[in-house]
Design an enzyme around this catalytic site. Structure first.
Site, PDB file in Angstrom:
ATOM      1  N   GLU A 315     -77.031 -10.082  14.310  1.00 43.68           N
ATOM      2  CA  GLU A 315     -77.203 -11.058  15.389  1.00 43.68           C
ATOM      3  C   GLU A 315     -76.392 -12.318  15.137  1.00 43.68           C
ATOM      4  OE1 GLU A 315     -80.662 -13.267  18.085  1.00 43.68           O
ATOM      5  OE2 GLU A 315     -81.215 -12.259  16.207  1.00 43.68           O
ATOM      6  N   HIS A 341     -93.718 -11.155  14.586  1.00 43.01           N
ATOM      7  CA  HIS A 341     -93.009 -10.385  15.608  1.00 43.01           C
ATOM      8  C   HIS A 341     -94.022  -9.744  16.559  1.00 43.01           C
ATOM      9  CE1 HIS A 341     -90.212  -8.127  17.761  1.00 43.01           C
ATOM     10  NE2 HIS A 341     -89.651  -7.392  16.813  1.00 43.01           N
TER      11      HIS A 341
END
Length: 414
Positions: A315, A341
């Site tokens: 990313e 998450h």
């Protein structure tokens, strides 16, 4: 002419707070929601901690009948959307109910219900004594259905699923429906209740989750050279998307405008992101192009960054590929270091963070990162340890999911 789409309501049910106000304060303060699991005995699992909801009592929010016929992922959705609808202040009695829809995401749906019912059958005497609510409770579309039933919303109603990119997918779908004139208001976001032995065990066996059992609050450490996996979380995030002129006419409070959203696929691997982040870069480029915004004008990027070695690195490479060092003015942070998450609900919760960063001119931190991985591109301006005061006009939020899904949403202050 496409309609403009704005955000007029927010709702949150998270490990860092059971409403938006509490959640945002803990985000700004750099708190962690991680602790040893209480929902079941985790002692035999490789990972023994998660980000659970704290001091949560569903009976405060829903009646006994609603609780009986819904899985926790739907309960979380109903509670978060109640807050968002109240915050938005729109009055359905003054509208055509077919102008109000629900596009709600979840990655796993009713995992707890499915696991409980199958376990009871497997451990029983062989007679099939399944609940008549078994199927409707675990269906992934049931949260969107129950939100509409509870509130009388009769417009577009469905559930997109793209694993951990699901919430951004749902927001993008809602954005497109409104700007094409198919709805005036859409309730969107996502919810997840994945902290069950089977779900947890599956991720644990993949070694995708951190095993820092002696330090749960320090376990999610994006970009750190010693990161060892993500921390699972539960909860929901809700957003009210509304056609701009409709919002202005009724005098609504406007948090931000959605200016663009895009999805791509890595077409690379079942669970791993592309190592060079090619698909992620293209999703961000497409979202910015649709927004009519240059990368140099982006002030804040809320990264997907889950604290896995491959994911964080790919990313950051993807973001670095958006422009030159001179063009990459944006501040970056990874708030999963605090929230954990939330899988299919991650994008919704992180959209709320992105929107509130615009509203408050505050960029939240990435906590727990002690030694920055030398492979992380040096041109990125990562906010570490503490929040900073910084004017935010444009914010982006990334989410990626198993199967190679990439989804990016762009928000702008109004």
């Amino acid at each position: 002419m496409l309609n403009r789409v704005v955000i007029t309501g927010l709702g949150a049910l998270t490990p860092l707070g059971l409403n938006v106000k509490a959640f945002w304060q803990n985000i700004v303060d750099g708190k962690s929601g991680a602790a040893r699991i209480t929902k079941f005995d985790p002692s035999l699992f490789r990972t023994q901690f998660a980000c659970e909801l704290k001091d949560f009592n569903v009976a405060i929010h829903l009646d006994r009948a609603e609780i009986k016929r819904t899985d926790p992922f739907t309960q979380y959705a109903l509670i978060a959307t109640d807050e968002a609808i109240k915050d938005s202040g729109f009055d359905l009695s003054t509208m055509d109910p077919f102008d109000v829809g629900v596009i709600w995401g979840t990655g796993q749906g009713g995992m707890e219900t499915f696991e409980q019912q199958v376990t009871e059958y497997a451990l029983g005497d062989g007679h099939p004594r399944f609940s008549p609510f078994f199927v409707p409770k675990f269906l992934t579309n049931m949260a969107s259905g129950m939100i509409s039933i509870r509130n009388g919303f009769m417009g577009v109603n469905y559930t997109p699923i793209s694993a951990c990119a699901t919430s951004n997918t749902a927001i993008m779908e809602a954005f497109n429906h409104i700007r094409l004139g198919h709805a005036k208001i859409i309730v969107s976001g996502g919810s997840e209740a994945p902290i069950t032995p089977a779900s947890f065990g599956g991720f644990s066996s993949m070694k995708a989750m951190s095993a820092r059992n002696d330090d749960p609050q320090g376990a999610s450490r994006p970009f750190d050279v010693n990161r060892d996996g993500f921390v699972m979380a539960e909860g929901a995030g809700a957003l009210i998307l509304e056609e701009y002129e409709h919002a202005v006419k009724r005098g609504a409070k406007i948090y931000a405008e959605i200016t663009g959203a895009a999805m791509t696929a890595d077409a690379y691997h079942m669970t791993a992101t592309h190592p060079e982040g090619i698909g992620a870069t293209r999703a961000m480029q497409k979202a910015l192009k649709e927004s009519g915004i240059n990368v140099a004008d982006v002030d804040y990027m809320n990264m997907h960054a889950t604290s896995t070695h491959v994911g964080d690195l790919s990313e950051t490479k993807a973001i670095s590929a958006l422009g030159s060092s001179a063009e990459l003015n944006m501040k970056i942070s990874a708030t999963k270091s605090m929230t954990g998450h939330l899988l299919g609900a991650a994008g919704a919760v992180e959209a709320i963070i992105s929107i509130l960063s615009i509203q408050n001119s505050i960029i939240p931190p990435t906590i727990n990162t002690e030694t920055l991985d030398p492979e992380i591109p040096s041109d990125l301006k990562i906010v570490l340890k503490e929040s900073i005061n910084h004017k935010v006009k444009v914010a982006m939020s990334n989410t990626f999911g198993f199967g190679g899904h990439n989804a990016t949403v762009v928000f702008r202050g109004v």
